[in-house]
Design an enzyme around this catalytic site. Structure first.
Site, PDB file in Angstrom:
ATOM      1  N   HIS A  15       0.831  -1.203   0.000  1.00 48.85           N
ATOM      2  CA  HIS A  15       0.000   0.000   0.000  1.00 48.85           C
ATOM      3  C   HIS A  15       0.860   1.245   0.000  1.00 48.85           C
ATOM      4  CE1 HIS A  15      -3.928  -1.939   0.734  1.00 48.85           C
ATOM      5  NE2 HIS A  15      -3.119  -2.909   1.098  1.00 48.85           N
ATOM      6  N   ASP A  36      -2.426   2.824  -5.283  1.00 55.21           N
ATOM      7  CA  ASP A  36      -3.732   2.795  -4.644  1.00 55.21           C
ATOM      8  C   ASP A  36      -4.327   4.188  -4.793  1.00 55.21           C
ATOM      9  OD1 ASP A  36      -2.808   0.397  -3.954  1.00 55.21           O
ATOM     10  OD2 ASP A  36      -2.720   0.734  -1.804  1.00 55.21           O
ATOM     11  N   GLU A  61      -3.684  -0.878 -10.434  1.00 60.58           N
ATOM     12  CA  GLU A  61      -4.067  -1.887  -9.443  1.00 60.58           C
ATOM     13  C   GLU A  61      -5.534  -2.238  -9.656  1.00 60.58           C
ATOM     14  OE1 GLU A  61      -6.131  -1.586  -6.635  1.00 60.58           O
ATOM     15  OE2 GLU A  61      -6.529   0.549  -6.471  1.00 60.58           O
ATOM     16  N   HIS A 272      -2.028  -6.321  -8.685  1.00 58.57           N
ATOM     17  CA  HIS A 272      -2.570  -6.145  -7.325  1.00 58.57           C
ATOM     18  C   HIS A 272      -4.054  -6.464  -7.260  1.00 58.57           C
ATOM     19  CE1 HIS A 272      -3.323  -4.445  -3.391  1.00 58.57           C
ATOM     20  NE2 HIS A 272      -2.043  -4.121  -3.254  1.00 58.57           N
ATOM     21  N   LYS A 320      30.908   5.924 -14.065  1.00 55.80           N
ATOM     22  CA  LYS A 320      32.079   5.634 -13.236  1.00 55.80           C
ATOM     23  C   LYS A 320      31.654   5.170 -11.843  1.00 55.80           C
ATOM     24  CE  LYS A 320      35.667   8.561 -15.313  1.00 55.80           C
ATOM     25  NZ  LYS A 320      36.496   9.782 -15.113  1.00 55.80           N
TER      26      LYS A 320
END
Length: 453
Positions: A15, A36, A61, A272, A320
């Site tokens: 969540h 959400d 979701e 989800h 680098k």
């Protein structure tokens, strides 16, 4: 190079705070991710919204893939009525919540009602993550909705008058009380501990304000279980009343379809959610919008073709730093390396740069936020002696970290600083400060000192 194929791995994301939504466009290739979110505004956050950005892919979701919820205001009235009735008859109300979002939403709701009705019954929330979240809300009040920002002139809505931190010793206190405790599904932690104590008493009540995964205690009692058996063969009778009132931050099916309509994506990927419900919503999306929809399982890779390749320059200093991180080992095609940087678009060129370079390029200073907590220690020794003892303790416990005693008397572990002041002859006040990137380390050091205190 950003490849013309978007590879999306779907994992259980957990969540996130309120209405979380972001979108990225790289040339003509773009992805919108919605966490959400709720199409109805909260008391502390605004409703989710999005422009017609027409991305190549919308990741959504789908917790409530087949649900259309009733009026939120009706649920709030019902919630307040049931809580009030329970405490009025001397009962205790347990509200298991997730630490972010629902906890603050329901705290504001009860705080306002208690103020309006002049009620004196104690309300507590479990300290820890919820308390930490409240501190963020206090600091970043500008992230909240317009109503909360307006009241900030007179008071901060997250400085609760009626809601106090909870102590485990209060569990057996007689009389009415309301307690917010985590986690929200009663599968572990303080909320489960309180449930075991209060469940056998008819006067008490538990209100489940959100979704509960199958197999959790929350799911079992919502299914009508009158007895719950635990691993150690402990059986708890459930005589307290059980109520379900969804205050979830998840959008319902109607909200998800509205979002797709506003966004106009070329593809949709659902995560989800429950497999069968996701399949139902997938067919609805295909039927209504005539676009492709994907429902990958956790860990499954989903490849979606997009029309172009976009060249991205990576700065030399970033490369680098990454080479140093991997001990200058040559690239291995079989083991991908992740480079963390900031994507910058300037003069029709796209570059991946480190944070310091971006700040210099944009002419802005990088801000570092520090958190400080205090611990009271019972110790009559001089400050120098107490500092030496703490230094030796931290060296013993943090063998993998470089613990340094500064000339100023401050103990440093990475960005975590520990300093000591005399409070009185018998007590010392210890200050523990840390930056956001070392939050876990700072919390661990703080925990060590609290155990000593």
């Amino acid at each position: 190079m950003v490849d013309s194929e978007l590879e999306i791995k779907a994992y259980y994301a957990g969540h996130v705070l309120g209405a979380a939504m972001f979108w990225i466009r790289v040339g003509s290739q773009s992805v919108v991710y919605t966490g959400d979110y709720n199409m109805t505004p909260d008391r502390h956050l605004g409703a989710a919204w999005i422009d017609k950005c027409k991305p190549d892919l919308l990741i959504s979701e789908s917790t409530y893939a087949t649900t259309i919820r009733d009026s939120k205001r009706c649920r709030e009235r019902d919630f307040l009525k049931k809580v009030h009735e329970c405490v009025a008859r001397g009962g205790k109300v347990l509200i298991p919540v997730f630490a972010l979002g629902r906890a603050q939403e329901l705290c504001i709701l009860l705080e306002t009602y208690w103020e309006r009705m002049n009620l004196k019954y104690p309300i507590y929330f479990a300290v820890g993550l919820t308390e930490k979240a409240n501190n963020y809300y206090k600091m970043f009040i500008t992230w909240t909705n317009q109503k909360i920002r307006k009241t900030f002139v007179h008071r901060n809505m997250f400085d609760f008058k009626h809601i106090k931190p909870f102590d485990k010793g209060y569990i057996d206190n007689p009389g009415a009380m309301v307690v917010f405790a985590t986690p929200g599904m009663l599968h572990a932690g303080l909320s489960l501990q309180i449930f075991k104590k209060w469940a056998p008493h008819e006067n008490n009540m538990v209100i489940m304000p959100g979704y509960c995964v199958q197999g959790t205690v929350g799911h079992k009692i919502l299914g009508g279980a009158k007895k719950v058996e635990f691993e150690n063969r402990q059986v708890v009778e459930v005589k307290m009343s059980v109520e379900y009132m969804s205050f979830s931050a998840h959008a319902d099916a109607k909200g998800i379809m509205q979002l797709i309509q506003y966004c106009e994506p070329k593809n949709v990927l659902l995560v989800h959610g429950e497999a069968l419900k996701m399949e139902f919503l997938k067919e609805k999306i295909k039927e209504e919008f005539s676009i492709e929809c994907y429902t990958p399982a956790n860990g499954e890779t989903c490849v979606i073709n997009t029309p172009v390749k976009i060249p991205v320059d990576a700065s030399l200093s970033l490369l680098k730093a990454e080479a140093k991180k991997y001990n200058a080992q040559p690239p291995d095609p079989k083991r991908r390396r992740i480079i963390h940087g900031v994507l910058v678009m300037k003069d029709n060129k796209i570059s991946l740069m480190n944070v310091e370079e971006v700040c210099k390029e944009a002419g802005i200073n990088r801000h570092v936020m520090k958190f400080t907590s205090t611990v009271k220690l019972e110790d009559s020794d001089p400050v120098i002696r107490t500092t030496e003892k703490l230094y030796n303790l931290l060296q013993e416990k943090l063998t993998d970290w470089n613990v340094v005693l500064q000339e100023s008397g401050t103990i440093s572990v990475e960005s975590v600083d520990v300093s000591i002041e005399d409070l009185n002859e018998q007590h010392k006040k210890v200050f523990v400060s840390w930056t956001n990137q070392d939050e876990d380390l700072g919390s661990y050091v703080l925990g060590l000192l609290q155990n000593m205190g």
